[in-house]
Design a protein around this motif. Structure first.
Motif, PDB file in Angstrom:
ATOM      1  N   MET A 136       0.837  -1.205   0.000  1.00  0.00           N
ATOM      2  CA  MET A 136       0.000   0.000   0.000  1.00  0.00           C
ATOM      3  C   MET A 136       0.869   1.252   0.000  1.00  0.00           C
ATOM      4  O   MET A 136       1.898   1.296   0.667  1.00  0.00           O
ATOM      5  N   LEU A 137       0.435   2.219  -0.771  1.00  0.00           N
ATOM      6  CA  LEU A 137       1.139   3.506  -0.831  1.00  0.00           C
ATOM      7  C   LEU A 137       0.324   4.553  -0.075  1.00  0.00           C
ATOM      8  O   LEU A 137      -0.884   4.668  -0.276  1.00  0.00           O
ATOM      9  N   CYS A 138       0.998   5.296   0.784  1.00  0.00           N
ATOM     10  CA  CYS A 138       0.333   6.375   1.507  1.00  0.00           C
ATOM     11  C   CYS A 138       0.753   7.710   0.883  1.00  0.00           C
ATOM     12  O   CYS A 138       1.940   7.955   0.670  1.00  0.00           O
ATOM     13  N   VAL A 139      -0.229   8.539   0.567  1.00  0.00           N
ATOM     14  CA  VAL A 139       0.033   9.838  -0.052  1.00  0.00           C
ATOM     15  C   VAL A 139      -0.479  10.929   0.889  1.00  0.00           C
ATOM     16  O   VAL A 139      -1.640  10.885   1.305  1.00  0.00           O
ATOM     17  N   VAL A 140       0.369  11.881   1.217  1.00  0.00           N
ATOM     18  CA  VAL A 140      -0.035  12.953   2.125  1.00  0.00           C
ATOM     19  C   VAL A 140      -0.405  14.191   1.305  1.00  0.00           C
ATOM     20  O   VAL A 140       0.414  14.686   0.526  1.00  0.00           O
ATOM     21  N   LEU A 141      -1.618  14.659   1.482  1.00  0.00           N
ATOM     22  CA  LEU A 141      -2.079  15.818   0.717  1.00  0.00           C
ATOM     23  C   LEU A 141      -2.291  17.008   1.639  1.00  0.00           C
ATOM     24  O   LEU A 141      -2.654  16.852   2.805  1.00  0.00           O
ATOM     25  N   ASN A 153     -10.288  -4.639  -8.145  1.00  0.00           N
ATOM     26  CA  ASN A 153      -9.167  -5.138  -7.345  1.00  0.00           C
ATOM     27  C   ASN A 153      -8.238  -4.019  -6.878  1.00  0.00           C
ATOM     28  O   ASN A 153      -7.146  -4.278  -6.428  1.00  0.00           O
ATOM     29  N   GLU A 154      -8.666  -2.777  -7.053  1.00  0.00           N
ATOM     30  CA  GLU A 154      -7.889  -1.686  -6.482  1.00  0.00           C
ATOM     31  C   GLU A 154      -8.783  -0.986  -5.470  1.00  0.00           C
ATOM     32  O   GLU A 154      -9.998  -0.909  -5.664  1.00  0.00           O
ATOM     33  N   GLU A 155      -8.205  -0.494  -4.409  1.00  0.00           N
ATOM     34  CA  GLU A 155      -9.026   0.243  -3.470  1.00  0.00           C
ATOM     35  C   GLU A 155      -8.241   1.396  -2.864  1.00  0.00           C
ATOM     36  O   GLU A 155      -7.012   1.368  -2.850  1.00  0.00           O
ATOM     37  N   TYR A 156      -8.992   2.386  -2.439  1.00  0.00           N
ATOM     38  CA  TYR A 156      -8.317   3.512  -1.806  1.00  0.00           C
ATOM     39  C   TYR A 156      -9.084   3.980  -0.581  1.00  0.00           C
ATOM     40  O   TYR A 156     -10.288   3.767  -0.472  1.00  0.00           O
ATOM     41  N   TYR A 157      -8.351   4.552   0.343  1.00  0.00           N
ATOM     42  CA  TYR A 157      -8.929   5.045   1.581  1.00  0.00           C
ATOM     43  C   TYR A 157      -8.519   6.499   1.745  1.00  0.00           C
ATOM     44  O   TYR A 157      -7.430   6.884   1.337  1.00  0.00           O
ATOM     45  N   VAL A 158      -9.401   7.257   2.358  1.00  0.00           N
ATOM     46  CA  VAL A 158      -9.054   8.639   2.679  1.00  0.00           C
ATOM     47  C   VAL A 158      -9.081   8.782   4.201  1.00  0.00           C
ATOM     48  O   VAL A 158     -10.109   8.514   4.833  1.00  0.00           O
ATOM     49  N   ILE A 204      -8.779  13.812  -5.263  1.00  0.00           N
ATOM     50  CA  ILE A 204      -8.668  12.365  -5.102  1.00  0.00           C
ATOM     51  C   ILE A 204      -9.798  11.689  -5.873  1.00  0.00           C
ATOM     52  O   ILE A 204      -9.593  10.701  -6.570  1.00  0.00           O
ATOM     53  N   GLY A 205     -10.994  12.270  -5.757  1.00  0.00           N
ATOM     54  CA  GLY A 205     -12.145  11.721  -6.464  1.00  0.00           C
ATOM     55  C   GLY A 205     -11.906  11.666  -7.958  1.00  0.00           C
ATOM     56  O   GLY A 205     -12.211  10.670  -8.620  1.00  0.00           O
ATOM     57  N   VAL A 206     -11.332  12.728  -8.505  1.00  0.00           N
ATOM     58  CA  VAL A 206     -11.053  12.775  -9.941  1.00  0.00           C
ATOM     59  C   VAL A 206     -10.005  11.724 -10.308  1.00  0.00           C
ATOM     60  O   VAL A 206     -10.177  10.930 -11.229  1.00  0.00           O
ATOM     61  N   LEU A 207      -8.918  11.712  -9.545  1.00  0.00           N
ATOM     62  CA  LEU A 207      -7.815  10.788  -9.822  1.00  0.00           C
ATOM     63  C   LEU A 207      -8.274   9.339  -9.742  1.00  0.00           C
ATOM     64  O   LEU A 207      -8.041   8.540 -10.661  1.00  0.00           O
ATOM     65  N   GLU A 208      -8.957   8.993  -8.665  1.00  0.00           N
ATOM     66  CA  GLU A 208      -9.355   7.603  -8.462  1.00  0.00           C
ATOM     67  C   GLU A 208     -10.570   7.249  -9.315  1.00  0.00           C
ATOM     68  O   GLU A 208     -10.686   6.127  -9.782  1.00  0.00           O
ATOM     69  N   GLY A 209     -11.435   8.234  -9.525  1.00  0.00           N
ATOM     70  CA  GLY A 209     -12.615   8.004 -10.351  1.00  0.00           C
ATOM     71  C   GLY A 209     -12.232   7.685 -11.786  1.00  0.00           C
ATOM     72  O   GLY A 209     -12.840   6.841 -12.444  1.00  0.00           O
ATOM     73  N   ASP A 210     -11.164   8.334 -12.270  1.00  0.00           N
ATOM     74  CA  ASP A 210     -10.700   8.083 -13.628  1.00  0.00           C
ATOM     75  C   ASP A 210     -10.198   6.652 -13.784  1.00  0.00           C
ATOM     76  O   ASP A 210     -10.275   6.071 -14.854  1.00  0.00           O
ATOM     77  N   ARG A 211      -9.645   6.110 -12.707  1.00  0.00           N
ATOM     78  CA  ARG A 211      -9.110   4.745 -12.781  1.00  0.00           C
ATOM     79  C   ARG A 211     -10.230   3.720 -12.681  1.00  0.00           C
ATOM     80  O   ARG A 211     -10.499   2.995 -13.623  1.00  0.00           O
ATOM     81  N   ASN A 212     -10.889   3.745 -11.482  1.00  0.00           N
ATOM     82  CA  ASN A 212     -12.030   2.865 -11.273  1.00  0.00           C
ATOM     83  C   ASN A 212     -11.763   1.440 -11.747  1.00  0.00           C
ATOM     84  O   ASN A 212     -12.477   0.891 -12.569  1.00  0.00           O
ATOM     85  N   ILE A 213     -10.672   0.870 -11.268  1.00  0.00           N
ATOM     86  CA  ILE A 213     -10.264  -0.460 -11.695  1.00  0.00           C
ATOM     87  C   ILE A 213     -10.595  -1.462 -10.596  1.00  0.00           C
ATOM     88  O   ILE A 213     -10.417  -1.181  -9.411  1.00  0.00           O
ATOM     89  N   GLY A 272      -0.771   0.114 -10.646  1.00  0.00           N
ATOM     90  CA  GLY A 272      -0.956  -1.329 -10.797  1.00  0.00           C
ATOM     91  C   GLY A 272      -0.089  -2.088  -9.803  1.00  0.00           C
ATOM     92  O   GLY A 272      -0.349  -3.243  -9.471  1.00  0.00           O
ATOM     93  N   ARG A 273       0.942  -1.435  -9.346  1.00  0.00           N
ATOM     94  CA  ARG A 273       1.859  -2.010  -8.376  1.00  0.00           C
ATOM     95  C   ARG A 273       1.413  -1.709  -6.949  1.00  0.00           C
ATOM     96  O   ARG A 273       1.612  -2.507  -6.053  1.00  0.00           O
ATOM     97  N   TYR A 274       0.823  -0.530  -6.790  1.00  0.00           N
ATOM     98  CA  TYR A 274       0.317  -0.133  -5.467  1.00  0.00           C
ATOM     99  C   TYR A 274      -1.205  -0.090  -5.557  1.00  0.00           C
ATOM    100  O   TYR A 274      -1.802   0.982  -5.699  1.00  0.00           O
TER     101      TYR A 274
END
Lengths: 166, 175
Positions: free
Chosen positions: B1-6, B56-61, B45-54, B25-27
């Motif tokens: 998991m990758l943690c991103v600080v905004l 088996n991938e998940e994200y948390y805020v 974040i919504g835009v970035l993750e919404g564009d992917r929407n793949i 795809g790696r994280y």
């Protein structure tokens, strides 16, 4: 030809005032511009161009505080005049459009101007102050700028990969 | 998991550019740490993750109290910084990210400190990758100066900073 002026997320009173002066509009018209779009931020109330068309030198004007589609305006512009904030500068440079960055001396934190000065030294943009903006445009000081290299953030991915493999 | 600080506007915009260079795809799991008053970052974040929407991938805020608001008095800063630290500690403890990417908002100081503590107590080594803002040409930000001591990798975008901070890595044209 269109010029797009953007102050970014806050405001920039002096810049907004400057781009609504006769002197500036005349300089723009002299370079063949017929459209001016101004994103004013919280300096919106200060955009007060002359009332008659003869005094605006035939330039069609549009102004607003914020816009949902800054990219579209950047794409349509032939010249970008932005405040010297790093974010605005990057957007302008990546568009490949000639860019004039205008320094806000009123800001306490002057680090943003360092970016503009540095990029001006390498010839990627022109940096100026509001009071010199009209003459920079009149003399088309923005005409022979170098294209800015395309961004490549992949090395950051590589750094993360290296660290997670340790 | 990758943690991103905004953080706030400029940092977030720059982080969104940096993330274009990360292979999601790696994280496949991402944790975003966001200041609780920072609505714009949530949109991004919504835009970035919404564009992917793949699949088996998940994200948390994870929303954390701001460590220090602009203009906040220095007297009340320690208390809010402590709240921020605790909140960050909870997130890193629960999610156990494999790496942290940050680029300058005040929150990243708390994240850097918590990561260091988690390493010292042998909970987990979470490498911290700090990218100093493109806006910093000749000097580091306050967060940068602190993270220079804490981060595993310290990246700057202007060559002059490497002369002053030899441990920094200069990578041009990232954003």
């Amino acid at each position: 030809m269109a010029a797009y002026v953007t102050v970014g997320s806050t405001g920039f009173d002096e810049l907004v005032r400057t781009v609504s002066t006769r002197e500036f509009l005349q300089a723009l018209a002299g370079r063949g511009f017929n459209r001016l779009v101004v994103q004013c931020g919280y300096s919106f109330g200060l955009f007060k161009p002359p009332p008659t068309e003869s005094e605006t030198f035939g330039i069609a004007m549009e102004s607003f505080d914020y816009t949902t589609w800054p990219q579209r305006l950047v794409d349509q512009a032939d010249l970008i005049i932005c405040h010297a904030g790093a974010g605005s500068i990057l957007e302008a440079l990546h568009s490949g459009k000639p860019t004039i960055a205008v320094v806000n001396r009123g800001l306490a934190d002057n680090h943003q101007n360092e970016v503009a000065s540095e990029l001006a030294t390498t010839g990627y943009l022109v940096v100026t102050e509001p009071r010199n903006l009209a003459s920079v445009v009149a003399e088309s000081g923005y005409a022979s700028l170098r294209p800015y290299p395309r961004a490549d953030p992949r090395p950051i991915g590589e750094v993360i990969d290296e660290e997670t493999m340790l | 998991m990758l943690c991103v600080v905004l953080g706030s506007g400029g940092h977030t915009a720059e982080m969104m550019r940096l993330l274009q260079g990360v292979d999601f795809g790696r994280y496949t799991r991402r944790l975003y740490i966001v200041g609780d008053s920072d609505v714009l970052s949530l949109d991004q974040i919504g835009v970035l993750e919404g564009d992917r929407n793949i699949q088996n991938e998940e994200y948390y805020v994870g929303r954390v109290p701001r460590s220090r608001k602009v203009g906040q008095s220095w007297k009340s800063t320690p208390a809010s910084f402590a709240r921020c630290l605790l909140s960050v500690a909870g997130l890193l403890y629960n999610h156990r990210p494999d790496a942290i990417l940050c680029n300058g908002p005040a929150n990243c100081v708390a994240v850097g400190i918590v990561a260091m503590v988690l390493r010292i107590v042998r909970f987990k080594r979470i490498p911290v990758i700090y990218v100093e803002s493109f806006a910093r040409v000749h000097s580091l930000s306050l967060s940068g100066k602190i993270l220079y001591l804490l981060a595993d990798r310290f990246v700057v975008q202007w060559p002059g900073l490497v002369r002053k901070y030899p441990r920094a890595e200069y990578i041009p044209h990232l954003v």
